[in-house]
Design a protein around this motif. Sequence first.
Motif, PDB file in Angstrom:
ATOM      1  N   VAL A 111     -42.221  88.357  -1.684  1.00  0.00           N
ATOM      2  CA  VAL A 111     -42.975  87.693  -0.610  1.00  0.00           C
ATOM      3  C   VAL A 111     -42.375  88.103   0.730  1.00  0.00           C
ATOM      4  CG1 VAL A 111     -44.186  85.558  -1.148  1.00  0.00           C
ATOM      5  CG2 VAL A 111     -41.747  85.665  -1.553  1.00  0.00           C
ATOM      6  N   PRO A 112     -43.226  88.492   1.708  1.00  0.00           N
ATOM      7  CA  PRO A 112     -42.695  88.872   3.018  1.00  0.00           C
ATOM      8  C   PRO A 112     -42.048  87.662   3.701  1.00  0.00           C
ATOM      9  CG  PRO A 112     -45.059  89.371   2.841  1.00  0.00           C
ATOM     10  CD  PRO A 112     -44.689  88.556   1.642  1.00  0.00           C
ATOM     11  N   SER A 113     -40.962  87.896   4.444  1.00  0.00           N
ATOM     12  CA  SER A 113     -40.248  86.797   5.097  1.00  0.00           C
ATOM     13  C   SER A 113     -39.799  87.211   6.495  1.00  0.00           C
ATOM     14  CB  SER A 113     -39.012  86.432   4.274  1.00  0.00           C
ATOM     15  OG  SER A 113     -38.006  87.397   4.508  1.00  0.00           O
ATOM     16  N   LEU A 114     -39.142  86.283   7.198  1.00  0.00           N
ATOM     17  CA  LEU A 114     -38.577  86.585   8.523  1.00  0.00           C
ATOM     18  C   LEU A 114     -37.394  87.539   8.419  1.00  0.00           C
ATOM     19  CD1 LEU A 114     -38.440  83.041  10.223  1.00  0.00           C
ATOM     20  CD2 LEU A 114     -40.071  84.907  10.669  1.00  0.00           C
ATOM     21  N   SER A 115     -36.818  87.675   7.225  1.00  0.00           N
ATOM     22  CA  SER A 115     -35.656  88.551   7.025  1.00  0.00           C
ATOM     23  C   SER A 115     -36.040  89.693   6.079  1.00  0.00           C
ATOM     24  CB  SER A 115     -34.483  87.745   6.471  1.00  0.00           C
ATOM     25  OG  SER A 115     -34.916  86.853   5.442  1.00  0.00           O
ATOM     26  N   PRO A 116     -36.805  90.677   6.594  1.00  0.00           N
ATOM     27  CA  PRO A 116     -37.435  91.688   5.735  1.00  0.00           C
ATOM     28  C   PRO A 116     -36.437  92.557   4.969  1.00  0.00           C
ATOM     29  CG  PRO A 116     -37.690  92.259   8.065  1.00  0.00           C
ATOM     30  CD  PRO A 116     -37.171  90.852   8.012  1.00  0.00           C
ATOM     31  N   SER A 117     -35.217  92.717   5.476  1.00  0.00           N
ATOM     32  CA  SER A 117     -34.264  93.577   4.767  1.00  0.00           C
ATOM     33  C   SER A 117     -33.739  92.908   3.500  1.00  0.00           C
ATOM     34  CB  SER A 117     -33.103  93.962   5.680  1.00  0.00           C
ATOM     35  OG  SER A 117     -33.570  94.730   6.750  1.00  0.00           O
ATOM     36  N   MET A 118     -34.119  91.657   3.273  1.00  0.00           N
ATOM     37  CA  MET A 118     -33.730  90.968   2.044  1.00  0.00           C
ATOM     38  C   MET A 118     -34.953  90.665   1.172  1.00  0.00           C
ATOM     39  SD  MET A 118     -31.169  88.660   4.180  1.00  0.00           S
ATOM     40  CE  MET A 118     -31.042  87.239   3.120  1.00  0.00           C
ATOM     41  N   ASP A 119     -36.081  91.283   1.504  1.00  0.00           N
ATOM     42  CA  ASP A 119     -37.288  91.087   0.691  1.00  0.00           C
ATOM     43  C   ASP A 119     -37.254  92.066  -0.478  1.00  0.00           C
ATOM     44  OD1 ASP A 119     -38.054  89.199   2.494  1.00  0.00           O
ATOM     45  OD2 ASP A 119     -39.591  90.408   3.461  1.00  0.00           O
ATOM     46  N   ILE A 120     -36.542  91.708  -1.512  1.00  0.00           N
ATOM     47  CA  ILE A 120     -36.403  92.607  -2.652  1.00  0.00           C
ATOM     48  C   ILE A 120     -36.623  91.836  -3.951  1.00  0.00           C
ATOM     49  CG2 ILE A 120     -34.823  94.307  -1.629  1.00  0.00           C
ATOM     50  CD1 ILE A 120     -33.314  91.943  -3.901  1.00  0.00           C
ATOM     51  N   GLN A 121     -36.904  92.590  -4.976  1.00  0.00           N
ATOM     52  CA  GLN A 121     -37.173  92.001  -6.274  1.00  0.00           C
ATOM     53  C   GLN A 121     -35.956  92.160  -7.181  1.00  0.00           C
ATOM     54  OE1 GLN A 121     -40.503  92.689  -9.503  1.00  0.00           O
ATOM     55  NE2 GLN A 121     -40.958  93.697  -7.595  1.00  0.00           N
ATOM     56  N   VAL A 122     -35.304  93.335  -7.081  1.00  0.00           N
ATOM     57  CA  VAL A 122     -34.182  93.650  -7.952  1.00  0.00           C
ATOM     58  C   VAL A 122     -33.007  94.086  -7.082  1.00  0.00           C
ATOM     59  CG1 VAL A 122     -33.366  95.179  -9.765  1.00  0.00           C
ATOM     60  CG2 VAL A 122     -35.740  94.429  -9.769  1.00  0.00           C
ATOM     61  N   SER A 123     -31.840  93.474  -7.291  1.00  0.00           N
ATOM     62  CA  SER A 123     -30.648  93.856  -6.530  1.00  0.00           C
ATOM     63  C   SER A 123     -29.865  94.901  -7.326  1.00  0.00           C
ATOM     64  CB  SER A 123     -29.775  92.627  -6.280  1.00  0.00           C
ATOM     65  OG  SER A 123     -30.521  91.652  -5.595  1.00  0.00           O
ATOM     66  N   LEU A 136     -32.868  80.109   1.698  1.00  0.00           N
ATOM     67  CA  LEU A 136     -33.561  79.428   2.789  1.00  0.00           C
ATOM     68  C   LEU A 136     -34.965  80.010   2.922  1.00  0.00           C
ATOM     69  CD1 LEU A 136     -30.589  78.669   3.604  1.00  0.00           C
ATOM     70  CD2 LEU A 136     -31.288  78.925   5.980  1.00  0.00           C
ATOM     71  N   ASP A 137     -35.978  79.154   3.024  1.00  0.00           N
ATOM     72  CA  ASP A 137     -37.312  79.676   3.329  1.00  0.00           C
ATOM     73  C   ASP A 137     -37.401  79.919   4.838  1.00  0.00           C
ATOM     74  OD1 ASP A 137     -37.675  77.204   4.510  1.00  0.00           O
ATOM     75  OD2 ASP A 137     -39.020  76.437   2.959  1.00  0.00           O
ATOM     76  N   ASP A 138     -38.557  80.427   5.306  1.00  0.00           N
ATOM     77  CA  ASP A 138     -38.665  80.798   6.721  1.00  0.00           C
ATOM     78  C   ASP A 138     -38.460  79.607   7.652  1.00  0.00           C
ATOM     79  OD1 ASP A 138     -38.996  83.418   6.151  1.00  0.00           O
ATOM     80  OD2 ASP A 138     -41.131  83.536   6.659  1.00  0.00           O
ATOM     81  N   GLU A 139     -38.968  78.445   7.228  1.00  0.00           N
ATOM     82  CA  GLU A 139     -38.845  77.264   8.083  1.00  0.00           C
ATOM     83  C   GLU A 139     -37.371  76.869   8.237  1.00  0.00           C
ATOM     84  OE1 GLU A 139     -41.336  74.049   6.705  1.00  0.00           O
ATOM     85  OE2 GLU A 139     -40.386  72.702   8.175  1.00  0.00           O
ATOM     86  N   ALA A 140     -36.652  76.853   7.129  1.00  0.00           N
ATOM     87  CA  ALA A 140     -35.226  76.502   7.186  1.00  0.00           C
ATOM     88  C   ALA A 140     -34.440  77.555   7.972  1.00  0.00           C
ATOM     89  CB  ALA A 140     -34.680  76.352   5.774  1.00  0.00           C
ATOM     90  N   THR A 141     -34.868  78.801   7.872  1.00  0.00           N
ATOM     91  CA  THR A 141     -34.195  79.869   8.626  1.00  0.00           C
ATOM     92  C   THR A 141     -34.357  79.637  10.125  1.00  0.00           C
ATOM     93  OG1 THR A 141     -34.698  81.401   6.824  1.00  0.00           O
ATOM     94  CG2 THR A 141     -34.052  82.379   8.925  1.00  0.00           C
ATOM     95  N   GLU A 142     -35.589  79.309  10.518  1.00  0.00           N
ATOM     96  CA  GLU A 142     -35.851  79.058  11.935  1.00  0.00           C
ATOM     97  C   GLU A 142     -35.045  77.853  12.429  1.00  0.00           C
ATOM     98  OE1 GLU A 142     -40.087  79.449  13.063  1.00  0.00           O
ATOM     99  OE2 GLU A 142     -39.652  77.921  14.589  1.00  0.00           O
ATOM    100  N   THR A 143     -34.991  76.801  11.619  1.00  0.00           N
ATOM    101  CA  THR A 143     -34.210  75.615  11.982  1.00  0.00           C
ATOM    102  C   THR A 143     -32.734  75.985  12.163  1.00  0.00           C
ATOM    103  OG1 THR A 143     -35.722  74.279  10.676  1.00  0.00           O
ATOM    104  CG2 THR A 143     -33.634  73.248  11.268  1.00  0.00           C
ATOM    105  N   GLU A 144     -32.209  76.827  11.288  1.00  0.00           N
ATOM    106  CA  GLU A 144     -30.808  77.246  11.380  1.00  0.00           C
ATOM    107  C   GLU A 144     -30.569  78.065  12.660  1.00  0.00           C
ATOM    108  OE1 GLU A 144     -28.144  76.453   9.496  1.00  0.00           O
ATOM    109  OE2 GLU A 144     -26.851  77.713  10.745  1.00  0.00           O
ATOM    110  N   ILE A 145     -31.502  78.968  13.000  1.00  0.00           N
ATOM    111  CA  ILE A 145     -31.349  79.774  14.224  1.00  0.00           C
ATOM    112  C   ILE A 145     -31.284  78.835  15.432  1.00  0.00           C
ATOM    113  CG2 ILE A 145     -32.468  81.462  15.753  1.00  0.00           C
ATOM    114  CD1 ILE A 145     -33.750  82.717  13.245  1.00  0.00           C
ATOM    115  N   ARG A 146     -32.194  77.855  15.454  1.00  0.00           N
ATOM    116  CA  ARG A 146     -32.250  76.914  16.577  1.00  0.00           C
ATOM    117  C   ARG A 146     -30.963  76.089  16.643  1.00  0.00           C
ATOM    118  NH1 ARG A 146     -36.567  74.157  15.101  1.00  0.00           N
ATOM    119  NH2 ARG A 146     -37.911  75.843  15.809  1.00  0.00           N
TER     120      ARG A 146
END
Length: 466
Positions: free
Chosen positions: A301-313, A363-373
């Motif tokens: 799923v696309p997110s605010l942190s695209p470099s971590m949008d992966i399926q397999v590490s 963290l989902d996008d909403e929690a990420t934004e809250t953390e940035i703030r």
Amino acid sequence: MRYLSTRGRATPRSFSDVLLAGLAEDGGLFMPETWPQFSAAEWREMRALSYPELAAKIIAPFTAGCISEETLRELTQEAYARFDHAAIVPVTQVENGLFVQELFHGPTLAFKDMAMQMLGRLFDHVLTERDESVTIVGATSGDTGSAAIEACRGRKRLNVVILHPEGRTSEVQRRQMTTVTDSNIANLAVRGTFDDCQDLVKAMFADQSFREDVKLSAVNSINWARIAAQIPYYVYAALSLGAPDREVSFAVPTGNFGNILAAWAARQMGLPIRHLCVGSNRNDILTRFLNANDMTMNDVVPSLSPSMDIQVSSNFERLLFELLGRDPEACTRIMTGFRTSGHMDVPDDIWQSARELFSGLALDDEATETEIRHLWKSSGYMADPHTAIGIAAGRAARTPGVPMIAMSTAHPAKFPDAMVAATGIHPALPPSLADLFDRPEHYKVIDNSLGKVEDAVRSFVLANAG
Ligand SMILES: *Cc1c(COP(=O)(O)O)cnc(C)c1O
């Protein structure tokens, strides 16, 4: 130092061979035969070193027999000379007991530069010795492509062709790739998705005659040299905060598991590390594993942190191999099962041993934004979405008295929309990139067709050779 494959069916190799090969021929990942060790006295002596000197000392045992520490010192001096901070990897404090180490002071403003700037020079060094040249082909959704281009530009033994999905990278990321004018760099904008680009690269590697004609090579995150070049900054931060006379913990925003694996390697080498915390976005396969032994592939799923949008590490296989007591048969069985069923069947005791050291938070996008703030309001710290996730994971796992150091993996100016949404402030690009939007772009739009892409690569390589 010799290197073994996690699947056990490749002949042991030297550092230079592993550097050029990337993946082992049995499909496994290369691992050093033994872990170099440093004593407490040796760690203490390293406190006096500059970052490039420290990096050469830490990397030297991994290149032993191929590249001397003296040569490494020249390479690390050059690799980090263009960073825009005198400390190269500065550590700052954001809260009581919680620190941030900034890894984004390189030319493309993301932590990929830390390893890639070394990798470009290591390739150049080994290829000059062997009087060979190669064509590096890679697919990128953003950071990896620009870091590879910056590290390889102007190196005459390296041709670099980077595929990106047309219209699907951020504008800063695309411009960082397409405004480079060196003749050994080519950008192809593929009419398709990032997955299409990745499939094209895989298909090129599978085409034996094409592969030999253009001497195909890769600089992807499974290359051992990239991991080795990421170990020194963990050492640098730990020594700055009292190691080896006190323990430290690290928190890392994680995608392919390469960055955090380097922290784990530092621990294997004797650095006193208490905890390692994995931060994920909604693509949380690793945190699901750590919290519930549930390593099941889902759709990305696309997110605010695209470099971590992966399926397999991919690099997780290296940790698994170690946790299994370096048993290549067990590792092969688990990894092939994962590929076929989409679920990794990790024995309970192995999972438990991973949890003794690692923890995970998603963290989902909403929690990420809250953390940035929150970070901006309470400490005046501008953390990009990836970094904010790492900091939140670190805070959640903090032990009193043990400094927690979160890795800051990208400059906030790379993600202006997320920063404006969370803080109302548009972070400025550093002076070296201030005119990025005025520079002309060079790229070729191409169909999602293996034949057309191979033709484009061939003619580029031919033109460069002449
Ligand atoms: C690549 C990247 C990551 C993930 O690192 P891995 O080594 O793949 O785990 C995190 N943040 C940023 C900004 C990155 O570019």
